[in-house]
Write an enzyme that holds these catalytic residues in place. Sequence first.
Site, mmCIF file in Angstrom:
data_model
loop_
_atom_site.group_PDB
_atom_site.id
_atom_site.type_symbol
_atom_site.label_atom_id
_atom_site.label_comp_id
_atom_site.label_asym_id
_atom_site.label_seq_id
_atom_site.Cartn_x
_atom_site.Cartn_y
_atom_site.Cartn_z
ATOM 1 N N LYS A 1 -0.527 4.497 -1.379
ATOM 2 C CA LYS A 1 -1.541 5.304 -0.675
ATOM 3 C C LYS A 1 -0.937 6.548 -0.053
ATOM 4 O O LYS A 1 -1.681 7.433 0.428
ATOM 5 C CB LYS A 1 -2.231 4.463 0.403
ATOM 6 C CG LYS A 1 -3.150 3.391 -0.179
ATOM 7 C CD LYS A 1 -3.843 2.598 0.907
ATOM 8 C CE LYS A 1 -4.795 1.563 0.322
ATOM 9 N NZ LYS A 1 -5.486 0.770 1.350
ATOM 10 N N ASP B 1 0.817 -1.227 0.000
ATOM 11 C CA ASP B 1 0.000 0.000 0.000
ATOM 12 C C ASP B 1 0.838 1.259 0.000
ATOM 13 O O ASP B 1 0.356 2.344 0.374
ATOM 14 C CB ASP B 1 -0.920 0.003 1.231
ATOM 15 C CG ASP B 1 -2.186 -0.825 1.012
ATOM 16 O OD1 ASP B 1 -2.491 -1.082 -0.179
ATOM 17 O OD2 ASP B 1 -2.827 -1.220 1.991
#
Length: 879
Positions: free
Chosen positions: A748, A745
């Site tokens: 993000k 991630d």
Amino acid sequence: MESDGLMKMPSSPGVPSPRRLTPGRIALIYAVLGGGWITISDRIVQMLNSSPEMITRIQSYKGWFFVGLTAVILSFLVRRYGEESRESEERFRAIFESARDGMLVADVAGKRFVMGNGTIARMLGYAPAEIPGLGVKDIHPPADLPHVLGQFDKQVRGDFSVAPDTPVLRKDGTIFYADINSTPVQLNGKKYLLGIFRDVSERKGAEDAVRRSESILAQAGKIANLGAWMIDISDQDDLNANPLRWSDETYRIFGYQPGEVEVTNRLFLERVHPEDRERIMDSVTKAMAEKKSYCLEHRVLRPDGAEITVIEHAEPTIDDQGRITGMVGTVKDITAAKRGAAELAVRTRHNLLAAEIGGILVRNEDLRGLLQLCSQALVKHLDAAFARIWTLSRKDNVLELQASAGMYTHLDGDHSRLAVGEYKIGLIAQERKPHLTNEVSGDPRISDPEWARREGMVAFAGYPLIVEDRLVGVMAMFSRQPFEAVSLAALESIADEIALGIERKQAEERICRQLQKLSALRAIDMMISSSLDLRVILKILIEQVVNHLGVDAANVLLLDSQTMMLEHGASQGFRTGAPRHVRLHLGQGYAGIAALENRIIRIPDLKKEGERLTYPSLFAGEDFVSYYGVPLVAKGQVKGVLEIFHRSPLRPDDEWLEFLEGMALQASIAIDNNSLFLDLQQSNLDLTMAYDSTIEGWSRALDYRDKETEGHSRRVTEMTLEIARSMGIGADELVHVRRGALLHDIGKMGIPDSILLKPGPLTDEEWAIMRRHPVYALELLSPIAYLRPALDIPYCHHEMWDGSGYPRGLKGEEIPLAARIFAMVDVWDALASDRPYRPAWPREKIIGHMRSLAGSQFDPRVSEAFLNLVTSAGKNLEN
């Protein structure tokens, strides 16, 4: 026959008449007779009576008496002479014409024929009327005319009468041969030559044929060295005195000119070699007794002292009553043939020897084995008592015995190592000349004359083995019989061949050793390049040192840069484990001195200088004699010491020392590379740990920002790795899978908190922004080479099997396997975790839900592996 030696010929038609009584001649005769009568009778009358009257009266009576008497006598004589002349002419003409031999009468002055009979006309092919007018030049070949004309003049002078085998030319140009018996004659006061021609062509042809046959036979006998002989033994009382008849070739065979001596059986026996005489006499006696032929070989001593060998065939001659009347035989000089046969046999042996030597020298064997086979071949083909071959050691100028065959086969003893110039062999090497003798007992160079006499040695042949002016060794042999000259000449070429073989084999062995050493160095180099274990590398290096340097033992001492102590690294060939306990300070012992002073230490005899080892007790019982200590230096720094031990004296050459230094260099490189590798390995480990710590920090930070449950990144990472292992992903790829899972991630970070942390549903515009976080991950990580292999999960874990995912809409196996695995793990962990907007799902519900998504959202194969793993007995992936 008249006083001038000329024969009178009767007259005949066409030729001047013979002398006849003409009136003038009768008057002349009468005058002569009358004058003679008057003179003689007058003296008689005067002597008888001195009265003139009486003398006158007597003179008158005497005159008339003389006239009457002479008239009667002359009349009778003339008549009688005419009758005889006619009879003589008729007889001559009859004989002349009926003669079976040709007859010609030639004018001496003009050398032309005045008459000839019918026989000569037939011989010459002319008509009888054509004969008068022909000349000597017309009936002889032009080439023979000078000789024929010379004979004509000699016959006219009466020097000789018969001209045998004279060529005569016929009218048709053919030639026949005649014996010409010529006699000078006188006709009417003129000289002629009467020639009687007898045709001897048939006889001459037969004689010529006989002569040709005899000539051919004589020539054949001369060519074949075949003589013939015959002996008449009718005189049984003294056979040795019986005359022998020898052909010309027999004379020559026995060393005489044809007819030079009177040949008897005694002379023959005198010429026979004394050792063969009794055998010949026995053979002759037996042949005569049994009336059989014999054949024997014996020697002949010629008058000039030369000795030849002949072969003799003979048989007795027997008359009609069966009595032996003599013997006939042939004799042939076979000296050259026997010499040729002997030389051929010798050459054959030499050729066989050369062929065998040539075949031996190309065999794939070591030099000593090849030279042993060569020495055995010399003994076999030359009947030598023994043969030996030495090679030259250039490093110490010593001849080393390599091969010995025959009565001696040992290679040790006084002659195993000879300095150049020492003994007979060393002198041959020093002088570079052969030493050959067939009188060993009198050879001043022989070191042990008593041995030579005791063993019956007669001949010695020694040859230096030289290639392009380089001495490579010596070949020598002894024999109990003399060496022939042809053998000595052949041995020189054999020596050259063996010298070339030694040079070639030594070169091959040098090349082989160099290749082996290069191979050893290459093997060590490859080991250095491929292995990280210094102990393994040093063990292989020590094995190569011992094998290729031919030493008994070797070890490597490594220098500890912290303690500056030399400690055991590797060893081989020791009877005990003493080298493992060695610890030396720099400068201590030979190894410490080599390391401290950075030089090679060579100790030829440890027994004399062994106390300087400083650790002699460790090597008790090893019985080492020679020692080498070589410092191992890399980049100017001492890394250790390579030690060489040998239980006998070492005589190293340049090649040996070069290989030792090469091995030391390889050991230095291996130690240095190992140090560098360990340093680099530690640096890489430190750097990798720093990278991984950074990544884990980033992962925790992302969890905190995204308000994920504690440990989310750790859990999904571990689960992803477990499934990846079960599906066969290798360890190298698992490193990147782990990093990708921790950073799944990372994109993000580019999503605003208002969207990332929004408590309610996202709008379409917000979802569009949220779905860009995989692209942000690509943009963040791709510039970092270290993390580029880990991009599969951060960039592709939101792609779906049916192609409905993002950011690129990949479908099926277009999606990287690591991303397909992580996608299932991420959904599992999300559904199994409590969220602010819902509680965690039960395990069975999650399994059923994820099974329903196989083939649409998830890879069916990954789904099966995942579900098998989470449902297996005793497995709790949630915890």
